[in-house]
Design a protein around this motif. Structure first.
Motif, PDB file in Angstrom:
ATOM      1  N   LYS A 248       0.822  -1.105   0.115  1.00  0.00           N
ATOM      2  CA  LYS A 248      -0.030   0.120   0.028  1.00  0.00           C
ATOM      3  C   LYS A 248       0.879   1.241  -0.046  1.00  0.00           C
ATOM      4  N   THR A 249       2.156   1.340   0.175  1.00  0.00           N
ATOM      5  CA  THR A 249       2.888   2.125   0.428  1.00  0.00           C
ATOM      6  C   THR A 249       4.496   1.973   0.134  1.00  0.00           C
ATOM      7  N   LEU A 250       5.080   2.868  -0.654  1.00  0.00           N
ATOM      8  CA  LEU A 250       6.406   3.099  -1.042  1.00  0.00           C
ATOM      9  C   LEU A 250       7.115   3.886  -0.163  1.00  0.00           C
ATOM     10  N   ILE A 251       8.024   3.464   0.478  1.00  0.00           N
ATOM     11  CA  ILE A 251       8.867   4.340   1.357  1.00  0.00           C
ATOM     12  C   ILE A 251      10.363   4.633   0.785  1.00  0.00           C
ATOM     13  N   ILE A 252      10.595   5.800   0.385  1.00  0.00           N
ATOM     14  CA  ILE A 252      11.860   6.075  -0.189  1.00  0.00           C
ATOM     15  C   ILE A 252      12.836   6.804   0.900  1.00  0.00           C
ATOM     16  N   THR A 253      14.064   6.167   1.060  1.00  0.00           N
ATOM     17  CA  THR A 253      14.932   6.613   2.209  1.00  0.00           C
ATOM     18  C   THR A 253      15.995   7.338   1.500  1.00  0.00           C
ATOM     19  N   ASP A 254      16.958   8.180   2.358  1.00  0.00           N
ATOM     20  CA  ASP A 254      17.972   8.831   1.863  1.00  0.00           C
ATOM     21  C   ASP A 254      19.105   8.092   1.378  1.00  0.00           C
ATOM     22  N   SER A 255      19.331   6.784   1.540  1.00  0.00           N
ATOM     23  CA  SER A 255      20.054   6.018   0.951  1.00  0.00           C
ATOM     24  C   SER A 255      19.685   5.476  -0.207  1.00  0.00           C
ATOM     25  N   ASN A 256      18.539   6.037  -0.846  1.00  0.00           N
ATOM     26  CA  ASN A 256      17.957   5.410  -2.226  1.00  0.00           C
ATOM     27  C   ASN A 256      17.478   3.972  -2.213  1.00  0.00           C
ATOM     28  N   HIS A 257      16.953   3.692  -0.849  1.00  0.00           N
ATOM     29  CA  HIS A 257      16.251   2.365  -0.852  1.00  0.00           C
ATOM     30  C   HIS A 257      14.720   2.533  -1.127  1.00  0.00           C
ATOM     31  N   VAL A 258      14.315   1.527  -1.397  1.00  0.00           N
ATOM     32  CA  VAL A 258      12.710   1.609  -1.475  1.00  0.00           C
ATOM     33  C   VAL A 258      12.002   0.457  -0.510  1.00  0.00           C
ATOM     34  N   ILE A 259      11.225   0.850   0.474  1.00  0.00           N
ATOM     35  CA  ILE A 259      10.930   0.007   1.191  1.00  0.00           C
ATOM     36  C   ILE A 259       9.248  -0.113   0.837  1.00  0.00           C
ATOM     37  N   MET A 260       8.907  -1.638   0.859  1.00  0.00           N
ATOM     38  CA  MET A 260       7.538  -1.561   0.527  1.00  0.00           C
ATOM     39  C   MET A 260       6.812  -2.118   1.697  1.00  0.00           C
ATOM     40  N   SER A 261       5.753  -1.339   1.929  1.00  0.00           N
ATOM     41  CA  SER A 261       4.912  -1.450   3.351  1.00  0.00           C
ATOM     42  C   SER A 261       3.382  -1.772   3.195  1.00  0.00           C
ATOM     43  N   ALA A 262       2.722  -2.768   4.024  1.00  0.00           N
ATOM     44  CA  ALA A 262       1.496  -2.985   3.711  1.00  0.00           C
ATOM     45  C   ALA A 262       0.459  -1.957   4.472  1.00  0.00           C
ATOM     46  N   ILE A 263       1.166  -1.065   5.121  1.00  0.00           N
ATOM     47  CA  ILE A 263       0.498   0.008   5.875  1.00  0.00           C
ATOM     48  C   ILE A 263       0.083   1.281   5.176  1.00  0.00           C
ATOM     49  N   ASN A 264      -1.033   1.920   5.250  1.00  0.00           N
ATOM     50  CA  ASN A 264      -1.455   3.020   4.333  1.00  0.00           C
ATOM     51  C   ASN A 264      -0.529   4.067   4.514  1.00  0.00           C
ATOM     52  N   PRO A 265      -0.311   5.177   3.330  1.00  0.00           N
ATOM     53  CA  PRO A 265       0.681   6.222   3.564  1.00  0.00           C
ATOM     54  C   PRO A 265       0.168   7.145   4.638  1.00  0.00           C
ATOM     55  N   GLU A 266      -1.094   7.431   4.847  1.00  0.00           N
ATOM     56  CA  GLU A 266      -1.813   8.247   5.646  1.00  0.00           C
ATOM     57  C   GLU A 266      -1.217   7.906   7.067  1.00  0.00           C
ATOM     58  N   THR A 267      -1.445   6.714   7.432  1.00  0.00           N
ATOM     59  CA  THR A 267      -0.990   6.074   8.819  1.00  0.00           C
ATOM     60  C   THR A 267       0.408   6.095   9.065  1.00  0.00           C
ATOM     61  N   ILE A 268       1.238   5.826   8.351  1.00  0.00           N
ATOM     62  CA  ILE A 268       2.740   6.125   8.479  1.00  0.00           C
ATOM     63  C   ILE A 268       3.049   7.606   8.691  1.00  0.00           C
ATOM     64  N   SER A 269       2.485   8.411   7.670  1.00  0.00           N
ATOM     65  CA  SER A 269       2.737   9.857   8.168  1.00  0.00           C
ATOM     66  C   SER A 269       2.050  10.429   9.446  1.00  0.00           C
ATOM     67  N   LEU A 270       1.114   9.844   9.929  1.00  0.00           N
ATOM     68  CA  LEU A 270       0.521  10.143  11.244  1.00  0.00           C
ATOM     69  C   LEU A 270       1.300   9.380  12.400  1.00  0.00           C
ATOM     70  N   ARG A 271       2.122   8.322  12.143  1.00  0.00           N
ATOM     71  CA  ARG A 271       2.906   7.919  13.034  1.00  0.00           C
ATOM     72  C   ARG A 271       4.145   8.677  13.202  1.00  0.00           C
ATOM     73  N   ILE A 272       4.615   9.427  12.066  1.00  0.00           N
ATOM     74  CA  ILE A 272       5.878  10.099  12.116  1.00  0.00           C
ATOM     75  C   ILE A 272       5.583  11.196  12.746  1.00  0.00           C
ATOM     76  N   GLY A 273       4.291  11.894  12.478  1.00  0.00           N
ATOM     77  CA  GLY A 273       4.043  13.255  13.270  1.00  0.00           C
ATOM     78  C   GLY A 273       3.880  13.296  14.694  1.00  0.00           C
ATOM     79  N   LYS A 274       3.248  11.646  15.018  1.00  0.00           N
ATOM     80  CA  LYS A 274       3.155  11.594  16.512  1.00  0.00           C
ATOM     81  C   LYS A 274       4.591  11.234  17.455  1.00  0.00           C
ATOM     82  N   GLY A 275       5.338  10.943  16.179  1.00  0.00           N
ATOM     83  CA  GLY A 275       6.685  10.281  16.929  1.00  0.00           C
ATOM     84  C   GLY A 275       6.576   9.021  17.515  1.00  0.00           C
ATOM     85  N   GLU A 276       5.802   8.069  16.896  1.00  0.00           N
ATOM     86  CA  GLU A 276       5.643   6.706  17.434  1.00  0.00           C
ATOM     87  C   GLU A 276       6.917   5.964  17.022  1.00  0.00           C
TER      88      GLU A 276
END
Length: 79
Positions: free
Chosen positions: A51-79
């Protein structure tokens, strides 16, 4: 630097994340395919639908089964 849960107890450091994108567009599919060919693709879905591709500063691509909105909320909350 704080770890962010991207599903199934897999973590990514929040400061390493450059982008969180939807995997359904043609450019996203090309990005995933290029990363796979160059051994930069990390599958953190445990066989679930990507459901989500996460791009990192090392140019890796991480596939996740969590919605992008959920991941961004987790980053914002500091989880």
């Amino acid at each position: 630097m704080k770890p962010v849960n991207i599903g199934f107890n897999n973590m990514v450091m929040d400061e390493r994340i450059v982008a969180i994108i939807n995997p359904d567009s043609a450019p996203s599919r090309r990005l995933r395919e290029e990363a796979k060919l160059e051994n930069r693709l990390i599958d953190a879905t445990l066989g679930k639908k990507t459901k989500t591709l996460i791009i990192t500063d090392s140019n890796h691509v991480i596939m996740s089964a969590i919605n992008p909105e959920t991941i961004s909320l987790r980053i914002g909350k500091g989880e």
